[in-house]
Design an enzyme around this catalytic site. Structure first.
Site, PDB file in Angstrom:
ATOM      1  N   GLU A   1       0.836  -1.192   0.000  1.00 17.34           N
ATOM      2  CA  GLU A   1       0.000   0.000   0.000  1.00 17.34           C
ATOM      3  C   GLU A   1       0.876   1.250   0.000  1.00 17.34           C
ATOM      4  OE1 GLU A   1      -3.462  -0.332   2.423  1.00 17.34           O
ATOM      5  OE2 GLU A   1      -3.374   1.770   3.015  1.00 17.34           O
TER       6      GLU A   1
ATOM      7  N   ASP B   1       0.146   5.364   0.556  1.00 20.27           N
ATOM      8  CA  ASP B   1      -0.936   6.233   1.011  1.00 20.27           C
ATOM      9  C   ASP B   1      -0.633   7.715   0.909  1.00 20.27           C
ATOM     10  OD1 ASP B   1      -2.462   4.043   1.894  1.00 20.27           O
ATOM     11  OD2 ASP B   1      -1.569   4.096   3.895  1.00 20.27           O
TER      12      ASP B   1
ATOM     13  N   GLU C   1      -2.959  10.448   2.882  1.00 12.13           N
ATOM     14  CA  GLU C   1      -4.110  10.538   3.768  1.00 12.13           C
ATOM     15  C   GLU C   1      -4.194  11.947   4.346  1.00 12.13           C
ATOM     16  OE1 GLU C   1      -4.675   6.387   5.958  1.00 12.13           O
ATOM     17  OE2 GLU C   1      -2.607   7.093   6.121  1.00 12.13           O
TER      18      GLU C   1
ATOM     19  N   ILE D   1       1.731  -3.963  12.639  1.00  9.29           N
ATOM     20  CA  ILE D   1       1.878  -2.858  11.698  1.00  9.29           C
ATOM     21  C   ILE D   1       3.298  -2.297  11.740  1.00  9.29           C
ATOM     22  CG2 ILE D   1       0.989  -0.620  10.993  1.00  9.29           C
ATOM     23  CD1 ILE D   1      -1.081  -2.816  10.776  1.00  9.29           C
ATOM     24  N   ILE D   2       3.892  -2.175  10.559  1.00  3.36           N
ATOM     25  CA  ILE D   2       5.189  -1.496  10.420  1.00  3.36           C
ATOM     26  C   ILE D   2       4.982  -0.376   9.406  1.00  3.36           C
ATOM     27  CG2 ILE D   2       7.637  -1.707   9.841  1.00  3.36           C
ATOM     28  CD1 ILE D   2       7.331  -4.742  10.377  1.00  3.36           C
TER      29      ILE D   2
ATOM     30  N   GLU E   1       5.709   6.275   7.966  1.00  2.00           N
ATOM     31  CA  GLU E   1       4.976   7.523   7.857  1.00  2.00           C
ATOM     32  C   GLU E   1       5.906   8.729   7.737  1.00  2.00           C
ATOM     33  OE1 GLU E   1       5.049   5.687  10.587  1.00  2.00           O
ATOM     34  OE2 GLU E   1       3.151   4.603  10.717  1.00  2.00           O
TER      35      GLU E   1
ATOM     36  N   SER F   1     -10.074   6.398  16.110  1.00  2.00           N
ATOM     37  CA  SER F   1      -9.220   5.745  17.101  1.00  2.00           C
ATOM     38  C   SER F   1      -7.779   6.219  17.063  1.00  2.00           C
ATOM     39  CB  SER F   1      -9.272   4.222  16.912  1.00  2.00           C
ATOM     40  OG  SER F   1      -8.736   3.862  15.645  1.00  2.00           O
TER      41      SER F   1
END
Length: 304
Positions: free
Chosen positions: A126, A128, A130, A156-157, A160, A221
């Protein structure tokens, strides 16, 4: 289909460890956007929505203009919405002009992203862009991210890099794009490269065909101050407008002779003006870089 972004339903508890940034961190005296000198998408013409995309979920929360050049999606307490490209690509330039909603948008995630989650559930890639909403008076955060071969599934790694934009993304349409080729992924805002993610090893770079998606969903969340501020449906509907869709590159079924969209005047990488423009963005408007986060286990992100 649930109201969540269909490719990011895994828990985001790990994001609670990310540092938060005050609203003042996006302010800068260097507000004049530099010219990159080269725009990879300039050779591509906008396509009508149904030429390149179709509804994926939440059809009752999506509308397409009569000329089919603009799609509007929205989130309310009953659902969000998403769309998906008609074709998978093995590389390409994927762009759109987006206008976001002003006012209270905390918890709302508006996304424009590449993924192959439906082809490889539990082991997907993926890429992204966002837009993470905020409380009134505080800026949106633009988050870029790359997941490779399941790093967005289970444990999750993330990779970002976050930015506070140098303009108000709710006042007008602005161009956002991902250029993905066999050697690199480059994220663009109004033609300015804001991040380049280079292929260093096979294990850290997505090379399986992906589709392009857009969506709006409730990410309360984690999206705003690590979940401190949540979507407040007294302010519904939360609306995002997309226009100027650009799709170019090699589909999954294209012959080997198909060439990727050039990222620079020389074909690959970034030219000097592009690199200087990216440095300006990262020096003045970047608010988080996973490679600079000392709390992260960088044995999991060897590209750092």
């Amino acid at each position: 289909m649930a109201s969540l972004h269909p490719c990011l339903c895994a828990p985001y508890a790990w994001l609670l460890s990310l540092p938060s940034f005050s609203s003042s961190s996006f302010l800068s005296t260097a507000t004049s956007q530099p010219s990159p000198g080269f725009h990879p998408g300039s050779s591509l013409s906008p396509v009508r929505f149904y030429q390149g995309y179709d509804n994926l979920w939440g059809p009752q929360h999506q509308s397409v203009s009569q000329d089919q050049y603009t799609a509007t999606i929205w989130l309310d307490s009953s659902s969000g919405s998403g769309f998906k490209s008609n074709t998978a690509y093995r590389n390409g330039y994927f762009g759109a002009s987006v206008k976001l909603q002003s006012g209270y948008t905390a918890g709302v995630n508006t996304a424009f992203y590449l993924s192959n989650n439906q082809a490889y559930p539990g082991f997907h890639d993926e890429v992204d862009i966002e837009f993470l909403g905020n409380v009134a008076g505080r800026p949106y955060t633009l988050q870029t991210n790359v997941y490779v071969r399941g790093s967005g599934d289970g444990r999750i790694i993330g990779r970002e890099m976050r930015f506070h934009l140098w303009f108000d993304p709710t006042a007008d349409f602005h161009d956002y794009a991902v250029l993905w080729n066999p050697d690199e992924i480059i994220f663009f805002v109004d033609g300015v490269p804001i991040r380049r993610y280079a292929r260093k090893t096979e294990a850290t770079f997505p090379d399986r065909p992906m589709w392009m998606y857009g969506s709006i969903w409730d990410a309360s969340s984690w999206a705003t101050d690590n979940g401190r501020y949540r979507a407040d449906y007294r302010y519904q509907p939360f609306v995002a407008e997309f226009t100027g869709f650009k799709l170019g590159g090699c589909t999954a079924s294209a012959p080997p002779s198909c060439r990727p969209v050039p990222s620079s005047p020389s074909g690959g990488g970034l030219g000097p003006e592009q690199y200087a423009a990216m440095q300006w963005v990262q020096s003045n408007h970047m608010v988080y870089d996973y490679c600079q986060d000392s709390t992260r286990d960088h044995s999991l992100t060897p590209e750092c």
